[in-house]
Design an enzyme around this catalytic site. Sequence first.
Site, PDB file in Angstrom:
ATOM      1  N   ASP A  58       3.746  -4.424   2.374  1.00  0.00           N
ATOM      2  CA  ASP A  58       4.599  -5.582   2.662  1.00  0.00           C
ATOM      3  C   ASP A  58       5.789  -5.164   3.532  1.00  0.00           C
ATOM      4  O   ASP A  58       6.584  -5.995   3.951  1.00  0.00           O
ATOM      5  CB  ASP A  58       5.038  -6.306   1.380  1.00  0.00           C
ATOM      6  CG  ASP A  58       5.931  -5.468   0.500  1.00  0.00           C
ATOM      7  OD1 ASP A  58       6.075  -4.255   0.765  1.00  0.00           O
ATOM      8  OD2 ASP A  58       6.504  -6.015  -0.466  1.00  0.00           O
ATOM      9  N   SER A  59       5.865  -3.863   3.861  1.00  0.00           N
ATOM     10  CA  SER A  59       6.814  -3.399   4.885  1.00  0.00           C
ATOM     11  C   SER A  59       6.518  -4.105   6.203  1.00  0.00           C
ATOM     12  O   SER A  59       7.365  -4.118   7.114  1.00  0.00           O
ATOM     13  CB  SER A  59       6.726  -1.875   5.056  1.00  0.00           C
ATOM     14  OG  SER A  59       5.375  -1.462   5.159  1.00  0.00           O
ATOM     15  N   ASP A  97      -1.034  -4.854  -0.362  1.00  0.00           N
ATOM     16  CA  ASP A  97       0.234  -4.843  -1.091  1.00  0.00           C
ATOM     17  C   ASP A  97       0.579  -6.274  -1.510  1.00  0.00           C
ATOM     18  O   ASP A  97       0.710  -7.158  -0.648  1.00  0.00           O
ATOM     19  CB  ASP A  97       1.319  -4.302  -0.147  1.00  0.00           C
ATOM     20  CG  ASP A  97       2.461  -3.648  -0.885  1.00  0.00           C
ATOM     21  OD1 ASP A  97       2.402  -3.560  -2.130  1.00  0.00           O
ATOM     22  OD2 ASP A  97       3.404  -3.204  -0.202  1.00  0.00           O
ATOM     23  N   LYS A 127      -1.779  -3.165  -4.624  1.00  0.00           N
ATOM     24  CA  LYS A 127      -0.601  -2.444  -5.127  1.00  0.00           C
ATOM     25  C   LYS A 127       0.443  -3.474  -5.527  1.00  0.00           C
ATOM     26  O   LYS A 127       0.582  -4.506  -4.869  1.00  0.00           O
ATOM     27  CB  LYS A 127      -0.025  -1.520  -4.041  1.00  0.00           C
ATOM     28  CG  LYS A 127       1.264  -0.815  -4.476  1.00  0.00           C
ATOM     29  CD  LYS A 127       1.717   0.222  -3.478  1.00  0.00           C
ATOM     30  CE  LYS A 127       2.574  -0.329  -2.362  1.00  0.00           C
ATOM     31  NZ  LYS A 127       3.803  -1.022  -2.798  1.00  0.00           N
ATOM     32  N   GLU A 129       4.636  -3.721  -7.400  1.00  0.00           N
ATOM     33  CA  GLU A 129       5.848  -2.967  -7.746  1.00  0.00           C
ATOM     34  C   GLU A 129       6.277  -3.247  -9.187  1.00  0.00           C
ATOM     35  O   GLU A 129       6.102  -4.358  -9.684  1.00  0.00           O
ATOM     36  CB  GLU A 129       6.996  -3.355  -6.797  1.00  0.00           C
ATOM     37  CG  GLU A 129       6.712  -3.022  -5.356  1.00  0.00           C
ATOM     38  CD  GLU A 129       7.877  -3.389  -4.417  1.00  0.00           C
ATOM     39  OE1 GLU A 129       8.958  -3.809  -4.899  1.00  0.00           O
ATOM     40  OE2 GLU A 129       7.683  -3.253  -3.189  1.00  0.00           O
ATOM     41  N   GLU A 196       8.524   6.163  -4.969  1.00  0.00           N
ATOM     42  CA  GLU A 196       9.331   6.042  -3.749  1.00  0.00           C
ATOM     43  C   GLU A 196      10.776   6.442  -4.006  1.00  0.00           C
ATOM     44  O   GLU A 196      11.428   5.920  -4.924  1.00  0.00           O
ATOM     45  CB  GLU A 196       9.271   4.599  -3.219  1.00  0.00           C
ATOM     46  CG  GLU A 196      10.119   4.420  -1.950  1.00  0.00           C
ATOM     47  CD  GLU A 196       9.825   3.157  -1.164  1.00  0.00           C
ATOM     48  OE1 GLU A 196       8.879   2.425  -1.512  1.00  0.00           O
ATOM     49  OE2 GLU A 196      10.567   2.914  -0.181  1.00  0.00           O
TER      50      GLU A 196
END
Length: 293
Positions: A58-59, A97, A127, A129, A196
């Site tokens: 999602d960057s 993501d 993925k 978070e 991270e």
Amino acid sequence: MSTVTPVSTTPSQRKKVTTLTFRQKKERGEAITMLTAYDYPTAMAMDKAGIDSILVGDSLAMVVLGYETTLPVTMEEMLHHARAVSRGTKSAMLIGDMPFMSYQVSVEEAVRNAGRFLQQAGMDAVKLEGGRERADAVRAIVNAGIPVVGHLGLTPQSVHQLGGFRAQGKTALAAKRLLEDAHILEEAGCFSLVLESIPARLAEMISKQISIPTIGIGAGAGCDGQVLVTHDLLGLFERFTPKFVKQYANFHAEMNKAFTDYIDDVESKRFPAVEHTVEMTDDEWNEFVKSEK
Ligand code: KIV
């Protein structure tokens, strides 16, 4: 001499990388490689280079779409880019993501959106978070047969709660909580864990204590694998470069030079030259000119 065949082979004979490959690589002490991609040509180049895994991160929101944070990117946008990446990839494991608000509201929504990455965008895994607060969602997605990668430490979707993009786990209390979260995510069924921006020795301890492979970004050399945001690695994202990034190229400068050279060539009429031009035979041309008289 060891009789173990390395999991990595030359790109031309590569087999599809799976969750089993990840596990085997950890067991054999072989580093897992991961990079982000958001489009077809980049995915193709990475896959040909022999990357183990491609994360459609999602960057995307920041390095491609120009937002200040990762929060604005939507499921539809993620799926659109994930499809392009999947069209460019043969062997690498593909991880979608899950964007902000696609898994936080309810476990049902989390499962449905995770499923969309596999069903509608050709991803192999997802993925998401967060730690203990996401254990139920992880369990439900895994129960639906979808492999899940966890993400601990600096979790950019919580940037406002964290008070900025800053390293995590730097106090004894925070380190303890991170280690506990890593165990919880492993137990919930994650097959891998992104760590991270946390202290290297904490990442190493987590990597040793859990059986699933850890993938570090700004978490030192003690992780089982490494991931970088490709636009940082290529020098394509000018706004800022985190300290933990190794820049392997300066594509922004290269692009800038190519664009100024093009403008210069067009303005000075050096482009297009004869070799860039389509022609027709003299006979056809003469016939055409005659018909126009
Ligand atoms: O979105 C992303 O690119 C990521 C990586 C930084 C791991 O989550």
